[in-house]
Design a protein around this motif. Structure first.
Motif, PDB file in Angstrom:
ATOM      1  N   LEU A   1      22.620 -12.101   0.179  1.00  0.00           N
ATOM      2  CA  LEU A   1      23.115 -11.555  -1.090  1.00  0.00           C
ATOM      3  C   LEU A   1      22.546 -10.166  -1.339  1.00  0.00           C
ATOM      4  N   ASP A   2      23.334  -9.305  -1.963  1.00  0.00           N
ATOM      5  CA  ASP A   2      22.795  -8.013  -2.360  1.00  0.00           C
ATOM      6  C   ASP A   2      21.755  -8.219  -3.463  1.00  0.00           C
ATOM      7  N   ALA A   3      20.927  -7.244  -3.700  1.00  0.00           N
ATOM      8  CA  ALA A   3      19.780  -7.405  -4.586  1.00  0.00           C
ATOM      9  C   ALA A   3      20.180  -7.815  -5.996  1.00  0.00           C
ATOM     10  N   ASP A   4      21.261  -7.232  -6.521  1.00  0.00           N
ATOM     11  CA  ASP A   4      21.677  -7.549  -7.886  1.00  0.00           C
ATOM     12  C   ASP A   4      22.190  -8.979  -7.981  1.00  0.00           C
ATOM     13  N   ALA A   5      23.005  -9.404  -7.008  1.00  0.00           N
ATOM     14  CA  ALA A   5      23.515 -10.777  -7.018  1.00  0.00           C
ATOM     15  C   ALA A   5      22.373 -11.769  -6.862  1.00  0.00           C
ATOM     16  N   ALA A   6      21.423 -11.471  -5.987  1.00  0.00           N
ATOM     17  CA  ALA A   6      20.303 -12.379  -5.731  1.00  0.00           C
ATOM     18  C   ALA A   6      19.447 -12.588  -6.977  1.00  0.00           C
ATOM     19  N   ARG A   7      19.206 -11.536  -7.737  1.00  0.00           N
ATOM     20  CA  ARG A   7      18.356 -11.696  -8.921  1.00  0.00           C
ATOM     21  C   ARG A   7      19.076 -12.407 -10.060  1.00  0.00           C
ATOM     22  N   ARG A   8      20.409 -12.397 -10.025  1.00  0.00           N
ATOM     23  CA  ARG A   8      21.192 -13.020 -11.088  1.00  0.00           C
ATOM     24  C   ARG A   8      21.477 -14.504 -10.830  1.00  0.00           C
ATOM     25  N   LEU A   9      21.281 -14.970  -9.614  1.00  0.00           N
ATOM     26  CA  LEU A   9      21.514 -16.376  -9.290  1.00  0.00           C
ATOM     27  C   LEU A   9      20.173 -17.107  -9.331  1.00  0.00           C
ATOM     28  N   LEU A  10      20.000 -17.930 -10.342  1.00  0.00           N
ATOM     29  CA  LEU A  10      18.745 -18.654 -10.554  1.00  0.00           C
ATOM     30  C   LEU A  10      18.942 -20.133 -10.253  1.00  0.00           C
ATOM     31  N   LEU A  11      17.927 -20.738  -9.654  1.00  0.00           N
ATOM     32  CA  LEU A  11      17.990 -22.146  -9.292  1.00  0.00           C
ATOM     33  C   LEU A  11      16.844 -22.884  -9.954  1.00  0.00           C
ATOM     34  N   GLY A  12      17.144 -24.109 -10.411  1.00  0.00           N
ATOM     35  CA  GLY A  12      16.122 -24.902 -11.078  1.00  0.00           C
ATOM     36  C   GLY A  12      16.200 -26.353 -10.646  1.00  0.00           C
ATOM     37  N   ALA A  13      15.141 -27.093 -10.979  1.00  0.00           N
ATOM     38  CA  ALA A  13      15.098 -28.532 -10.739  1.00  0.00           C
ATOM     39  C   ALA A  13      14.244 -29.150 -11.846  1.00  0.00           C
ATOM     40  N   VAL A  14      14.347 -30.474 -11.981  1.00  0.00           N
ATOM     41  CA  VAL A  14      13.752 -31.127 -13.143  1.00  0.00           C
ATOM     42  C   VAL A  14      12.361 -31.690 -12.887  1.00  0.00           C
TER      43      VAL A  14
END
Length: 277
Positions: free
Chosen positions: A163-176
């Motif tokens: 991913l380009d830098a802007d897309a990478a920083r905007r895609l966040l992943l979480g878990a519970v």
């Protein structure tokens, strides 16, 4: 003349919200209340087959989604492509830069689709996107199934790294849970953050005062699935009652439990002090 400032929207992409079992319904209730409290407009997308009770609870929801994630007769590429197409069809017309797109029921398929979609979205329209994992499905069904899913995670990790830098920083992943965050961070090669489960602050089941002397009632809610240990419920009821008199209220909706295990669960309806819904 001053330009009107558009408020940020929270767009909830609930592709598996079709009934009132599990975590999806209370999550949507929580988001409906939380978004305006934080000054955000709220857009809710739900499954196209959502039942009448869900549609009544969320009259403004757009019931247009489907779920390709568990169409195991399809390849991983086909399932992902179908999800990407759904994002383009329904999110592209409404999304604005810096909106929040929230997928509360994440697997490697959702993450890969979001990665592809956000890369294809023009920078001037890119939102922030968050996908949350609730379970480690890849560990639940034996070594062959684990190997299959780990292969999918390798594909996703490779694409996230591109991913380009802007897309990478905007895609966040979480878990519970912390353990799930740690395992997923290793599988995906990126940071997965601990995210609290979204629930309505006031509760969604009416709270009633329990009269003095009334027996304790234990509620077991949600669809019956192997990974939840639902097949253990009869034994849990039996062992709990060794400790004293306890009533149970159990929601019975089969979600992938074997016929034998679900039949055993249904037999609990014959026991005194046990309510089935």
């Amino acid at each position: 003349m001053h330009e009107t400032v558009k408020s940020v929207r929270l767009i909830s992409f609930h592709h598996r919200l079709g009934g009132m079992t599990g975590h999806r319904y209370p999550e949507a209730l929580g988001l409906v209340a939380a978004a305006p409290a934080r000054g955000m407009d709220f857009i809710l997308f739900i499954n196209e087959h959502a039942d009448a009770s869900v549609r009544a609870a969320f009259p403004e929801a757009r019931a247009v989604l489907h779920c390709p994630v568990f169409r195991m007769e399809w390849s991983f590429d086909a399932r992902t492509a179908d999800f990407v197409a759904m994002l383009h069809q329904h999110i592209d017309p409404v999304v604005r830069k810096d909106d929040w797109l929230f997928v509360t029921t994440g697997t490697q398929c959702e993450v890969r689709a979001l990665s592809t979609w956000i890369a294809e979205t023009p920078a001037e329209k890119r939102p922030w996107a968050l996908a949350v994992f609730h379970s480690d499905r890849w560990n639940r069904y034996g070594p062959e199934e684990r190997d299959r899913q780990i292969g999918e995670f390798r594909v996703v990790a490779s694409e996230l790294a591109q991913l380009d830098a802007d897309a990478a920083r905007r895609l966040l992943l979480g878990a519970v849970s912390d353990e799930l965050c740690q395992e997923l961070s290793g599988l995906l090669g990126t940071t997965v953050r601990r995210i609290p489960q979204v629930l309505p602050g006031s509760g969604y089941i009416p709270l009633l005062e329990k009269p003095a002397g009334e027996l304790v009632t234990v509620g077991i809610l949600g669809g019956a699935r192997p990974e939840k240990g639902s097949y253990l419920i009869p034994a849990i009821v039996r062992e709990s009652r060794r400790l004293g008199q306890i009533n149970f209220a159990i929601q019975l909706v089969n979600e992938q439990l074997s016929e034998t295990d679900f039949t055993s669960l249904c037999r609990l309806a014959e026991e005194p002090g046990l309510r089935i819904a």
